[in-house]
Write a protein that holds these residues in place. Sequence first.
Motif, short mmCIF file in Angstrom:
data_model
loop_
_atom_site.label_atom_id
_atom_site.label_comp_id
_atom_site.label_asym_id
_atom_site.label_seq_id
_atom_site.Cartn_x
_atom_site.Cartn_y
_atom_site.Cartn_z
N GLU A 19 -6.13 -2.63 1.89
CA GLU A 19 -6.19 -2.19 3.28
C GLU A 19 -5.00 -2.78 4.01
OE1 GLU A 19 -6.37 -0.19 5.74
OE2 GLU A 19 -8.57 -0.04 5.59
N TYR A 20 -4.27 -1.94 4.72
CA TYR A 20 -3.02 -2.39 5.35
C TYR A 20 -3.00 -2.19 6.86
CZ TYR A 20 -1.90 2.59 5.38
OH TYR A 20 -1.93 3.95 5.59
N SER A 21 -4.06 -1.60 7.41
CA SER A 21 -4.07 -1.33 8.84
C SER A 21 -5.43 -1.62 9.43
CB SER A 21 -3.72 0.14 9.12
OG SER A 21 -3.86 0.46 10.50
N ASN A 72 -11.33 -4.46 11.75
CA ASN A 72 -12.11 -3.95 10.63
C ASN A 72 -12.45 -5.09 9.68
OD1 ASN A 72 -9.71 -4.41 9.26
ND2 ASN A 72 -9.21 -2.25 9.01
N THR A 129 -9.85 5.85 11.90
CA THR A 129 -9.59 5.71 10.47
C THR A 129 -9.49 4.22 10.18
OG1 THR A 129 -7.19 5.87 10.82
CG2 THR A 129 -8.38 7.91 10.34
N HIS A 130 -9.35 3.86 8.90
CA HIS A 130 -9.28 2.44 8.49
C HIS A 130 -10.46 1.65 9.08
CE1 HIS A 130 -5.20 3.01 6.89
NE2 HIS A 130 -4.96 3.71 7.98
N HIS A 131 -11.65 2.17 8.82
CA HIS A 131 -12.82 1.65 9.53
C HIS A 131 -14.04 1.55 8.62
CE1 HIS A 131 -13.70 5.77 9.14
NE2 HIS A 131 -14.45 5.96 10.20
N ASP A 132 -13.87 1.04 7.42
CA ASP A 132 -15.05 0.86 6.56
C ASP A 132 -16.15 0.12 7.31
OD1 ASP A 132 -13.95 2.19 4.50
OD2 ASP A 132 -13.44 0.45 3.29
N LYS A 179 -4.07 -0.59 -3.97
CA LYS A 179 -5.30 -0.25 -3.24
C LYS A 179 -5.68 -1.43 -2.36
CE LYS A 179 -5.65 3.73 -5.27
NZ LYS A 179 -5.39 5.00 -4.52
N ALA A 229 -11.19 -5.91 7.01
CA ALA A 229 -10.02 -6.55 6.42
C ALA A 229 -9.40 -7.57 7.37
CB ALA A 229 -8.98 -5.50 6.03
N ALA A 262 0.82 -1.21 0.00
CA ALA A 262 0.00 0.00 0.00
C ALA A 262 0.85 1.27 0.00
CB ALA A 262 -0.94 -0.01 1.20
#
Length: 525
Positions: free
Chosen positions: A419-421, A504, A440-443, A417, A506, A411
């Motif tokens: 997710e890494y976190s 998350n 953040t990183h929270h779809d 593209k 991911a 990433a």
Amino acid sequence: MLIEQRVRRTLACAVLAGAAMLTGTSAFANVKMPAIFSDHMVLQREMPVPVWGTADAGEDVTVTFGADKATAKADKEGHWEVKLPALKASDKPEDLVIAGKDKVEFKDVLVGEVWICSGQSNMEFGIKNGKDSAKEIAEANHPLLRLFTVPKHVSYEPQTELAKPTPPGMGTWLDCTPENVEIGAWGGFSAVGYFFGRDLQENLKVPVGLIHTSWGGTVAEAWTEESHLKSEADLAGLVHKAPPSSDAYAKQLEKWEADAAKAKAAKKPMPRKPNDPTGNPNQGSVLFNGMVAPIVPFAVRGAIWYQGESNAGRAYQYRKLLPMMIKSWRDVFNEPEMDFYIVSLANFQKVSPTPGDDDWAELREAQAMTAAQPHNGQAMAIDLADEKNPGDIHPHNKQDVGYRLSLVARAKTYGEKVEYSGPEYAGSKIEGNKVVIDFTHHDTLEAKGGEPLKGFQIAGEDKVWHWADAKIEGKTVVVSSKDVEKPAAVRYDWSHNPEGNLYNNAKLPAVPFRTDDWKGKTEGK
């Protein structure tokens, strides 16, 4: 650049002196290359590639790689260096040829991505020691993955050459095969390094070279260049003292041998053998000198770093130490944008029944603060220890550590593209007796294993911590406790071995955090 030149001049003189003693005439009768150059190596793509070595003073040297050629003249100390132009990735083997009065040729050289893998025992931890080792070794046939392990060496001055390889097979580039991944001082090649490189190569579809240089139980200052430690008042005290006298140790050893003989004859407990001070790796700069300087300025894309356990008792100091160590590497490699990705410490020891301060939590915080700086990043390992053996400081699941590191690199370095976190703390607000946490990183926020959320603690202005009730509400987490009417702060996964289950979509774990800045247990240490 000045640091790089100083390091190299110091060592070039040392090598010259040693060679002159051996030959009795000219210091360099032939072109000589450092051990980091060998058959089967990988050269870094898309950046100038330094190639260097020694020859007779004034000797003309030509370096050829495919259609590229560069020339240099050895200086009065016999040192020469060229830079090949930026190369395109290639899985077609080429020869690297260095010609002066004689010729050195390196076969089966590829061009791709080169990464350094460094740290203490969790990076040194070999593939034979880990999860599913027999299966992983049997499947370790990856022609486009190449491995190099730096031999261990303590030095009080920067070195230009690597120590004698122990065991044989280290200190040279190797194809990635089942036989070669078993070569290493502690269970073969670095498991974290291998899984990182394997996943990276499979996704980038270019050759990958891994330079493994680590030593179990070592502190970060040992890996930091000396002038950088001296440049920071809070770190200057970490610089190693004068090199210890071998004569003094010899006398200690002689006395110990005599005392041991007497104890054995009297059938009494043996006295403790004195430690060889010249072999102590936990001194400022000594591993940088012996295990990093000899590969400078080999072109690399970045480094992965798994270390911190040995500095946990000085976690606040690590906030300055780790960034300084990283800066020292970037400076000597003359790569100010070298990417540097950190493994946040794994869960360790038994779960604490009470909330409160914790040195490992503070070390993870220092890692996260460093990871937030430009060209840095981190991968979490806080959920990867073996639940059946919480006292093992070496989690066996290195597959997921390597995979998560590769996600960060894919990433942040290569722009994929992905997710890494896991969720990262982004802010909070107090609403009555509750605290609402943003990320953040929270779809999607998820409680692994189902609700309730675990690992949250809350305190009022009295700074007394209580386990908290926490619920996911949309893309936030709402935290409260019946014991805290007016909350002031929240912490998450703030212990050696926390039980947090916030993830998350991911399937990556949330990064530990705190909303307070209250004094911790390692501040001032």
